[in-house]
Design an enzyme around this catalytic site. Structure first.
Site, PDB file in Angstrom:
ATOM      1  N   GLU A 158       0.435  53.059 -35.092  1.00 46.73           N
ATOM      2  CA  GLU A 158      -1.049  52.931 -35.368  1.00 46.73           C
ATOM      3  C   GLU A 158      -0.903  52.230 -36.766  1.00 46.73           C
ATOM      4  O   GLU A 158      -0.487  52.628 -37.660  1.00 46.73           O
ATOM      5  CB  GLU A 158      -1.740  54.328 -35.112  1.00 46.73           C
ATOM      6  CG  GLU A 158      -1.158  55.446 -35.814  1.00 46.73           C
ATOM      7  CD  GLU A 158      -1.951  55.961 -37.142  1.00 46.73           C
ATOM      8  OE1 GLU A 158      -2.859  54.951 -37.246  1.00 46.73           O
ATOM      9  OE2 GLU A 158      -1.602  56.785 -37.851  1.00 46.73           O
ATOM     10  N   GLN A 196      -5.061  55.143 -45.034  1.00 46.62           N
ATOM     11  CA  GLN A 196      -5.092  56.306 -45.571  1.00 46.62           C
ATOM     12  C   GLN A 196      -4.188  56.526 -46.737  1.00 46.62           C
ATOM     13  O   GLN A 196      -4.408  57.090 -47.914  1.00 46.62           O
ATOM     14  CB  GLN A 196      -4.810  57.281 -44.687  1.00 46.62           C
ATOM     15  CG  GLN A 196      -6.068  57.471 -43.529  1.00 46.62           C
ATOM     16  CD  GLN A 196      -5.708  58.437 -42.223  1.00 46.62           C
ATOM     17  OE1 GLN A 196      -4.317  58.382 -41.896  1.00 46.62           O
ATOM     18  NE2 GLN A 196      -6.515  58.955 -41.710  1.00 46.62           N
ATOM     19  N   GLY A 214     -21.721  58.629 -14.521  1.00 50.63           N
ATOM     20  CA  GLY A 214     -21.150  59.957 -14.690  1.00 50.63           C
ATOM     21  C   GLY A 214     -20.687  59.862 -16.228  1.00 50.63           C
ATOM     22  O   GLY A 214     -19.719  59.187 -16.396  1.00 50.63           O
ATOM     23  N   CYS A 247      -5.417  64.026 -41.191  1.00 46.78           N
ATOM     24  CA  CYS A 247      -5.617  64.918 -40.278  1.00 46.78           C
ATOM     25  C   CYS A 247      -4.067  65.183 -39.472  1.00 46.78           C
ATOM     26  O   CYS A 247      -4.052  66.441 -39.048  1.00 46.78           O
ATOM     27  CB  CYS A 247      -6.447  64.846 -38.864  1.00 46.78           C
ATOM     28  SG  CYS A 247      -6.067  62.979 -38.411  1.00 46.78           S
ATOM     29  N   ASN A 248      -3.178  64.592 -39.742  1.00 42.75           N
ATOM     30  CA  ASN A 248      -1.801  64.432 -39.299  1.00 42.75           C
ATOM     31  C   ASN A 248      -0.967  64.913 -40.359  1.00 42.75           C
ATOM     32  O   ASN A 248       0.401  65.383 -39.969  1.00 42.75           O
ATOM     33  CB  ASN A 248      -1.573  63.603 -38.438  1.00 42.75           C
ATOM     34  CG  ASN A 248      -2.026  63.293 -37.033  1.00 42.75           C
ATOM     35  OD1 ASN A 248      -2.360  64.401 -36.279  1.00 42.75           O
ATOM     36  ND2 ASN A 248      -2.206  61.994 -36.800  1.00 42.75           N
ATOM     37  N   HIS A 285      11.260  57.728 -45.756  1.00 42.36           N
ATOM     38  CA  HIS A 285      10.121  58.343 -45.053  1.00 42.36           C
ATOM     39  C   HIS A 285       8.737  57.564 -45.329  1.00 42.36           C
ATOM     40  O   HIS A 285       7.892  57.468 -44.551  1.00 42.36           O
ATOM     41  CB  HIS A 285      10.190  59.669 -45.528  1.00 42.36           C
ATOM     42  CG  HIS A 285       9.107  60.397 -44.954  1.00 42.36           C
ATOM     43  ND1 HIS A 285       9.072  61.198 -43.540  1.00 42.36           N
ATOM     44  CD2 HIS A 285       7.688  60.933 -45.509  1.00 42.36           C
ATOM     45  CE1 HIS A 285       7.922  61.728 -43.394  1.00 42.36           C
ATOM     46  NE2 HIS A 285       7.000  61.522 -44.358  1.00 42.36           N
TER      47      HIS A 285
END
Lengths: 354, 263
Positions: free
Chosen positions: A115, A121, A190, A51-52, A100
C-alpha cells in the site's frame, strides 16, 4: 560517529489497544522531540506515528544497546506506560534499521502489502521533523534515499498494482466493462457495510448517481443523503433497472431476489446495454444463471475475493524483486556514507527550534 | 524485412498473451513500428518505380491492406491500452505478408487496366483502405471477445490484465466499420463513375463487383443491427470478426474470378 537506530511498535508486534497508547499525534510531536532532546539520546530524530505503527528513528552517538534501553524508557515515560516493552517493541541497529526504513517506505511492512499510504505518512513525519529542526545529515540522507527507493520500487515492480479489497475489486471490474465511470448510475440494494464502501469507491471514480433501496426506508434515505444520491422504497428497486449500469446487492433475503426470468425482458428495454451485477449477499441475492444472459456480468463475493487474493499473490511474488532493489539502494547509501562520512557534529543533541 | 518483423511481433505477442497482458506493450509497438517503416519504404519504392499507387495486383493489394491496418493501429496505439491491438493484429499482418510474398501474385497487369491512372489508383486505394479498416475492426472485435469471455468466466486475467474496457473496444469496432463503409462506398462510387470498363469488359455481372456490393451490404447490415436494433456486445464483435474472415478467405478468389479485376 553516530548511527541510525529505530525502536517501534507495529501491527506485527502489538495490538491496537497498545499501539493507541503510544500514538504520538501532531499536537504532541513537538513535545516528544523536546523530551528526546532533553534525554540526550539523539543527535537527530524522526517520529512516525500512524494507525499501524509508532516508530522513532534516531541518529545517535550512543552504542545501540544503550540507546535502545534509553528509548524504551523514553517511550514508556512519554506514554505513561508501566510495562517494560520487551516483547512489543522492536529495536534495530544499522544496517537493519535502514533496511527497515526502506521496507516501510515501500509498503513491504504494511498490513496491506504494497500500500502507498504509508509513504505519504512517512514523508509527513519527516517534514514535521525537519520543521522542528530535528533532522541532520544522517537522517536526511537516509529518508531521502528511502523515498527514492520507494519511487523506484513503484515504477519497476508490480507491488502496488491492483486492489486487495472486495469493494475496490468491484470498482476495477466496472472499469473493465465501462469506458468511463462518469455518467454511470449505481443501484445499491441493501445498505450493508461492504456495499456502502463499494458505492463510495464508485462515486470517487466519477459515478454519476447512486440510488439506494433498503428494507428499512429510513436507512436507505440516510445512506442516500450521505452519498448524495436518492432513495427508493424496497418494492420499487426493480423499476430502476432500465436506467442503471451497476447494481450492488447485499440484502438479507433468504432467496434470490433477481433471476433470469426477471432480467430477460429488462435487457431488451435497456437495448442490451452492459450491466454489472455485484452480489455481496450470503445467501446470494442473484441467481447465478443470470450470468448466462448476454451483456450481463455477475460477480458474487467469492469471485471478488478470489480476484483480490490473486492480486495479493501477485504482490507477494513481487516482494523478492522489491527486496533486491532495496538491497541495491541500501548498499548505495552505505557506500556513499563510507565515502563521505558526516562532518563532526559539534551541535548539542537535537538543536533547539529557532 | 517487414514480414520478418511482423513475425517477431507475432512471437512476442504469444509471450504477452501467456503473461496475461500484464505488462505494457511498448516492445511490440516498437516492433510493429519498425515493420511499418520497412513496409512503407517497400511500397514507396515500388510506387516510385512504377509511377503509380501500388494497388494493382494481388501482391500489392495484400501489402496495401496490411499497410492500412498498421497505419490505423499505430494511431490507435498512441493510447497505451489500445496498444494491445497489435497482439491481435500481428497474426493477420504476418499472414498477409507471407501470402503477399508467394510467387505468381506479383503479376504486371496488361496495359489497358494499368493505364487508367489516378481514378483507378484512387478506386483501388479507397477500397483496400476500407478492407484495412474492417480488418482493424475485426482485431478489436477479437480483443473484445477475449476480454468478454474472461469477464464472463470470472478469470482473474479480466481484471489483472492491462486490456482496455470492453465498451471502448466495442466503440473501436463500430468506428472502424463506419470508416470502412464510408471508404468502401467512396471506392465503389469512384470505380463506377470514373473508371470505365475496358472494351470487351463490363462491370455488370462482374464477380468482384458483386462481391464488393455483398461486402458493403454485409457491413451495412451489421452496423444497422448494432445502431438500430441494439445488437451489441458479443454478437456485434462476432459479426466484425466473421465479416473480415469472409473478406480474407474470399478476396483473392473474387479477384481471380473477375475478368475485370484479373484480366
Amino acid at each position: 560517529m553516530s548511527s541510525v537506530v529505530v525502536i517501534g511498535l507495529s501491527h506485527r508486534t502489538a495490538p491496537v489497544e497498545l499501539r493507541e497508547r503510544f500514538a504520538i499525534g501532531e499536537a504532541k510531536l513537538g513535545a516528544a522531540l523536546g523530551a528526546l532532546r532533553e534525554s540526550g539520546l539523539a543527535r537527530e530524530a524522526v517520529i512516525v506515528s500512524t494507525c499501524n505503527r509508532v516508530e522513532i528513528y534516531l541518529a545517535t552517538d550512543q552504542d545501540p544497546p544503550a540507546a535502545f534501553a534509553g528509548l524504551r524508557r523514553f517511550l514508556s515515560n512519554f506514554a505513561g506506560h508501566d510495562g517494560a516493552l520487551e516483547a512489543e517493541a522492536y529495536t534495530l541497529a544499522e544496517p537493519q534499521s535502514l533496511r527497515h526504513l526502506f521496507k516501510v517506505a515501500c509498503g513491504l511492512d504494511s498490513m496491506v502489502l504494497g500500500e502507498t499510504e504509508v509513504l505519504g505518512q512517512l514523508k509527513q513525519a519527516y517534514e514535521a521533523a525537519v520543521k522542528h529542526h530535528a533532522t541532520g545529515p544522517k537522517l536526511n540522507r537516509a529518508f531521502q534515499r528511502a523515498f527514492n527507493a520507494a519511487k523506484h520500487v513503484r515504477t519497476h515492480t508490480q507491488i502496488q498494482r491492483g486492489s486487495v479489497s472486495v469493494a475496490s475489486v468491484a470498482v476495477e471490474l466496472a472499469e473493465k466493462i465501462f469506458s468511463s465511470l462518469e455518467d454511470r448510475q449505481v443501484l445499491v440494494i441493501g445498505a450493508g457495510d461492504t456495499s456502502e464502501k463499494a458505492a463510495r469507491a464508485l462515486l470517487s471514480r466519477g459515478a454519476r448517481s447512486i440510488i439506494v433501496a433498503n428494507r428499512s426506508h429510513e436507512r436507505a434515505v440516510a445512506l442516500a443523503r450521505e452519498l448524495g444520491g436518492r432513495a427508493v422504497t424496497f418494492d420499487d428497486w426493480f423499476k430502476e433497472f432500465v436506467a442503471v449500469d451497476i447494481v450492488i446487492s447485499s440484502t438479507s433475503a433468504p432467496h434470490y431476489i433477481l433471476d433470469r426470468q426477471k432480467l430477460e425482458p429488462v435487457m431488451a428495454a435497456r437495448e442490451n446495454r452492459s450491466l454489472l451485477l455485484v452480489d455481496l449477499a450470503v445467501p446470494r441475492d442473484i441467481d447465478p444463471a443470470v450470468n448466462f444472459l448476454e451483456n450481463i456480468y455477475l460477480y458474487n463475493v467469492d469471485d471478488l475475493q478470489t480476484i483480490a487474493d490473486d492480486y495479493l499473490r501477485q504482490r507477494r511474488e513481487e516482494v523478492a524483486r522489491c527486496d533486491a532493489i532495496i538491497e541495491e539502494k541500501l548498499r548505495d547509501l552505505m557506500e556513499s556514507a563510507a565515502r563521505r562520512p558526516n562532518p563532526p557534529d559539534n551541535r548539542p543533541a537535537l538543536e533547539q527550534p529557532s | 524485412m517487414a514480414v520478418a518483423l511482423y513475425g517477431a511481433s507475432l512471437v512476442y505477442s504469444v509471450f504477452l498473451w501467456r503473461r496475461g497482458f500484464r505488462q505494457d506493450d511498448r516492445v511490440n509497438y516498437c516492433l510493429l513500428l519498425a515493420a511499418f517503416l520497412f513496409h512503407f519504404l517497400a511500397m514507396w519504392k515500388r510506387g516510385v518505380s512504377f509511377q503509380r499507387c501500388p494497388v494493382h495486383n494481388l501482391y500489392e493489394a495484400s501489402l496495401f491492406i496490411g499497410w492500412s491496418i498498421m497505419l490505423a493501429l499505430l494511431v490507435l496505439g498512441l493510447m497505451p491500452r489500445l496498444r494491445f491491438l497489435g497482439v491481435f493484429a500481428s497474426p493477420i499482418l504476418f499472414g498477409l505478408g507471407v501470402f503477399g510474398l508467394m510467387p505468381m501474385l506479383d503479376q504486371v497487369h496488361s496495359e489497358p487496366l494499368a493505364a487508367k491512372g489516378t481514378a483507378l489508383s484512387l478506386h483501388a486505394a479507397l477500397t483496400l483502405l476500407a478492407y484495412g479498416a474492417f480488418g482493424l475492426g475485426a482485431v478489436a472485435g477479437a480483443m473484445f471477445l477475449v476480454q468478454e469471455k474472461d469477464l464472463k468466466q470470472h478469470k482473474a486475467r479480466a481484471v489483472l490484465s492491462l486490456l482496455p474496457p470492453i465498451q471502448r473496444l466495442e466503440a473501436v469496432v463500430k468506428w472502424q466499420i463506419l470508416a470502412g463503409l464510408a471508404l468502401l462506398s467512396a471506392g465503389l462510387l469512384v470505380g463506377i463513375l470514373w473508371v470505365p470498363a475496358p472494351s470487351g469488359y463490363s462491370i455488370r455481372g462482374d464477380f468482384k463487383v458483386l462481391w464488393s456490393v455483398f461486402v458493403w451490404l454485409m457491413y451495412a447490415a451489421l452496423l444497422g443491427l448494432h445502431l438500430g436494433f441494439a445488437q451489441r456486445g458479443r454478437r456485434f464483435a462476432w459479426g466484425a470478426v466473421s465479416g473480415f474472415l469472409f473478406i480474407l478467405l474470399t478476396f483473392w478468389g473474387a479477384n481471380l474470378a473477375s475478368p475485370l479485376h484479373s484480366p
